[in-house]
Design an enzyme around this catalytic site. Structure first.
Site, PDB file in Angstrom:
ATOM      1  N   GLN A  84      27.015  24.996 -37.009  1.00  0.00           N
ATOM      2  CA  GLN A  84      27.542  23.816 -37.738  1.00  0.00           C
ATOM      3  C   GLN A  84      26.935  23.868 -39.031  1.00  0.00           C
ATOM      4  O   GLN A  84      27.457  22.978 -39.870  1.00  0.00           O
ATOM      5  CB  GLN A  84      27.640  22.757 -37.003  1.00  0.00           C
ATOM      6  CG  GLN A  84      28.520  22.555 -35.986  1.00  0.00           C
ATOM      7  CD  GLN A  84      30.087  22.692 -36.124  1.00  0.00           C
ATOM      8  OE1 GLN A  84      30.449  22.792 -37.243  1.00  0.00           O
ATOM      9  NE2 GLN A  84      30.671  23.293 -35.058  1.00  0.00           N
ATOM     10  N   CYS A 120      32.348  20.267 -26.408  1.00  0.00           N
ATOM     11  CA  CYS A 120      31.074  20.749 -25.514  1.00  0.00           C
ATOM     12  C   CYS A 120      29.732  20.151 -25.889  1.00  0.00           C
ATOM     13  O   CYS A 120      28.911  21.177 -26.073  1.00  0.00           O
ATOM     14  CB  CYS A 120      31.203  22.226 -26.273  1.00  0.00           C
ATOM     15  SG  CYS A 120      32.628  23.309 -25.716  1.00  0.00           S
ATOM     16  N   HIS A 173      24.814  21.665 -28.386  1.00  0.00           N
ATOM     17  CA  HIS A 173      26.253  22.264 -27.860  1.00  0.00           C
ATOM     18  C   HIS A 173      25.988  22.794 -26.479  1.00  0.00           C
ATOM     19  O   HIS A 173      24.822  23.409 -26.448  1.00  0.00           O
ATOM     20  CB  HIS A 173      26.842  23.027 -28.962  1.00  0.00           C
ATOM     21  CG  HIS A 173      28.071  23.557 -28.601  1.00  0.00           C
ATOM     22  ND1 HIS A 173      28.281  24.591 -27.677  1.00  0.00           N
ATOM     23  CD2 HIS A 173      29.198  23.364 -29.044  1.00  0.00           C
ATOM     24  CE1 HIS A 173      29.674  25.090 -27.820  1.00  0.00           C
ATOM     25  NE2 HIS A 173      30.166  24.193 -28.609  1.00  0.00           N
ATOM     26  N   ASP A 225      20.169  26.498 -33.840  1.00  0.00           N
ATOM     27  CA  ASP A 225      21.830  27.029 -33.632  1.00  0.00           C
ATOM     28  C   ASP A 225      22.342  26.538 -34.793  1.00  0.00           C
ATOM     29  O   ASP A 225      22.455  25.447 -35.464  1.00  0.00           O
ATOM     30  CB  ASP A 225      22.285  26.156 -32.500  1.00  0.00           C
ATOM     31  CG  ASP A 225      23.740  26.134 -32.290  1.00  0.00           C
ATOM     32  OD1 ASP A 225      24.510  26.646 -33.143  1.00  0.00           O
ATOM     33  OD2 ASP A 225      24.277  25.602 -31.415  1.00  0.00           O
ATOM     34  N   LYS A 260      33.165  30.231 -38.075  1.00  0.00           N
ATOM     35  CA  LYS A 260      32.892  28.549 -38.706  1.00  0.00           C
ATOM     36  C   LYS A 260      32.448  28.720 -40.258  1.00  0.00           C
ATOM     37  O   LYS A 260      32.160  27.778 -40.693  1.00  0.00           O
ATOM     38  CB  LYS A 260      31.816  28.059 -37.790  1.00  0.00           C
ATOM     39  CG  LYS A 260      32.270  28.358 -36.237  1.00  0.00           C
ATOM     40  CD  LYS A 260      31.538  26.798 -35.671  1.00  0.00           C
ATOM     41  CE  LYS A 260      31.808  26.995 -34.054  1.00  0.00           C
ATOM     42  NZ  LYS A 260      32.773  26.166 -33.612  1.00  0.00           N
TER      43      LYS A 260
HETATM   44  N1  PLP Z   1      26.698  25.706 -31.443  1.00  0.00           N
HETATM   45  C1  PLP Z   1      27.556  24.750 -32.126  1.00  0.00           C
HETATM   46  C2  PLP Z   1      26.824  23.459 -32.570  1.00  0.00           C
HETATM   47  C3  PLP Z   1      28.915  24.531 -32.195  1.00  0.00           C
HETATM   48  O1  PLP Z   1      29.533  23.711 -32.703  1.00  0.00           O
HETATM   49  C4  PLP Z   1      29.385  25.702 -31.416  1.00  0.00           C
HETATM   50  C5  PLP Z   1      31.099  25.724 -31.371  1.00  0.00           C
HETATM   51  O2  PLP Z   1      31.680  24.589 -31.660  1.00  0.00           O
HETATM   52  C6  PLP Z   1      28.862  26.726 -30.735  1.00  0.00           C
HETATM   53  C7  PLP Z   1      27.289  26.443 -30.830  1.00  0.00           C
HETATM   54  C8  PLP Z   1      29.481  27.814 -30.198  1.00  0.00           C
HETATM   55  O3  PLP Z   1      30.027  28.538 -31.201  1.00  0.00           O
HETATM   56  P1  PLP Z   1      30.932  29.646 -30.623  1.00  0.00           P
HETATM   57  O4  PLP Z   1      31.890  29.397 -29.695  1.00  0.00           O
HETATM   58  O5  PLP Z   1      31.484  30.567 -32.158  1.00  0.00           O
HETATM   59  O6  PLP Z   1      30.062  30.969 -30.080  1.00  0.00           O
END
Ligand code: PLP
Length: 429
Positions: free
Chosen positions: A225, A386, A145, A222, A248
């Site tokens: 998900q 993203c 992401h 990270d 999430k």
């Molecule tokens: N990493 C992954 C794999 C994501 O899917 C997302 C959000 O869709 C994020 C990071 C960023 O999360 P946040 O916008 O809640 O900080």
């Protein structure tokens, strides 16, 4: 927050969250705990398949937020009055719930953040600026992401470090041979998604961590998900850092957590200055508070933390194996029914996959798919998610993405396919 803490003003202070009691899993009954899932959209029953973007919230979380503001709201750590003490207790209890959820060894290893993005930026800024030197390497993957790419680009540019990228194969599985080739003496950090939001690929993070540690590198995971779909155990994974977002995993927006191994966090300088993160302040210089406060400058999202604690307690009380089996059934069913739609191509078909069905439809732009599905009450995400490097890898500008949560039913996927049939009728092959 427990039921007692939802009493009107003057009720008892929130107690530290008790170990969740297991309860049976019936997806239809669980679904009924989410009020928003009963609403209509454009005159049709809502079919919510945008869970990778954000999950919906059960009554337990809505009531915890409401109960906090109605009965316990105050700033924390700063006053001796009763409300402040209750709010502080509730905040600390939420941290303990996160600790238990991640199986961290110590609640001081849990830093409250705004979410995954802020957690990764914290590590990039606090650890990265102090530790990366010219020529050092940060190893990422193609499927990250943007929030696990850009923070590393920013700090690498400042420190003269280099970002390297592990490729993926056509199915969206990480190329492990390439990973081992790219991992070397210059690698200081491997930053990898547990589960890809664009492809659904589940990465073997424990194996990656073992190899990274053998090469002398740290590992940041990270977990954005993963948290709603996998049993996360930061000690079993041996992750040095693990970041996730509350929204999430059935919790509120604006709150998340970063896990970090205590010795690493203790050695890191703070990244934001302000109230609560100091031990002493003078114009000659300041000293820092102990963990976790050192990384929590300013008034935190106290109600958000309470809501996150309620979400994790609610989720942890479900029998994980039954939830996982239900989600595996949904993914298999979704894969099968979508594959029958003429001109539909699934993007991301790794055998190690969770909860995400990304696709393109020949002759229809993903944004048109999203708009037409919305007319049928079906909520999916369209765009690059993203994850522009993933789109580039597959040579598409965007995909449509249906993403699942434990409250989805096969009916939701059948409704998606019925709506796609209408899209197909408008755009015949
Ligand atoms: N990493 C992954 C794999 C994501 O899917 C997302 C959000 O869709 C994020 C990071 C960023 O999360 P946040 O916008 O809640 O900080």
């Amino acid at each position: 927050m427990n039921r007692a803490s939802r009493t009107p003003a003057g009720g008892p202070a929130p107690a530290a969250a008790a170990a969740p009691a297991p309860r049976p899993f019936d997806p239809r009954r669980v679904r009924a705990e989410f009020p928003i899932l009963a609403r209509a959209v454009r005159g049709k029953p809502l079919v919510y398949l945008d869970n990778a973007a954000t999950t919906q919230k059960p009554v337990a979380v809505l009531e915890a937020l409401d109960g906090f503001y109605r009965a316990h709201n105050a700033n924390i750590h700063r006053a001796v009055h009763t409300l402040s003490q209750e709010a502080t207790l509730a905040f600390d209890a939420a941290r303990e719930t996160v600790r238990r959820f991640l199986n961290a060894a110590d609640a001081r290893e849990v830093i409250f953040t705004r979410g995954t993005t802020e957690g990764i930026n914290l590590v990039a800024q606090a650890w990265g600026r102090a530790n990366l030197r010219a020529g050092d390497e940060v190893l990422l993957t193609t499927m990250e992401h943007h929030s696990n790419i850009v923070p590393w680009q920013l700090v690498a540019a400042e420190r003269g470090a280099v970002v390297r990228v592990v490729p993926i194969d056509d199915a969206g599985t990480l190329d492990l041979d390439a990973f081992h080739r790219l991992l070397g003496p210059r690698t200081r950090l491997v930053a990898v998604g547990h589960v890809s939001n664009a492809l659904g690929t589940v990465n073997p993070v424990a194996d990656l961590a073992r190899a990274a540690h053998a090469a002398g590198a740290l590992v940041l995971v990270d977990g954005a998900q993963a948290v709603a779909h996998a049993r996360v155990d930061v000690r079993a994974l041996d992750a040095d850092f693990y970041a996730f977002s509350g929204h999430k995993v059935f919790g509120p927006t604006g709150i998340g957590a970063l896990y970090g191994k205590r010795a690493l966090l203790e050695a890191m300088p703070p990244w934001q200055g302000g109230g609560d993160m100091i031990r002493t302040v003078s114009f000659a210089g300041s000293t820092w508070a102990d963990l976790p406060s050192k990384f929590e400058a300013g008034t935190p999202d106290v109600a958000g933390a309470v809501g996150l604690g309620a979400a994790l307690a609610w989720f942890s009380a479900l029998p994980f194996d039954a939830v996982a089996a239900h989600e595996a059934d949904l993914l298999a069913h979704g894969t099968e029914v979508l594959s029958r739609v003429p001109g539909l191509r699934l993007v991301g078909t790794s055998p190690h996959k969770a909860s995400v069905l990304s696709f393109t439809l020949d002759g229809v732009h993903p944004h048109d798919i999203g708009t037409l599905l919305d007319l049928e009450g079906v909520a999916v995400r369209t765009g690059h998610h993203c994850a522009q490097p993933v789109m580039e890898r597959y040579g598409v500008p965007a995909t449509a993405r249906a993403s699942l949560a434990l409250y989805n039913l096969r009916d939701d996927l059948d409704a998606l396919v019925a709506a796609l049939a209408k899209v197909r009728a408008l755009f015949p092959l």
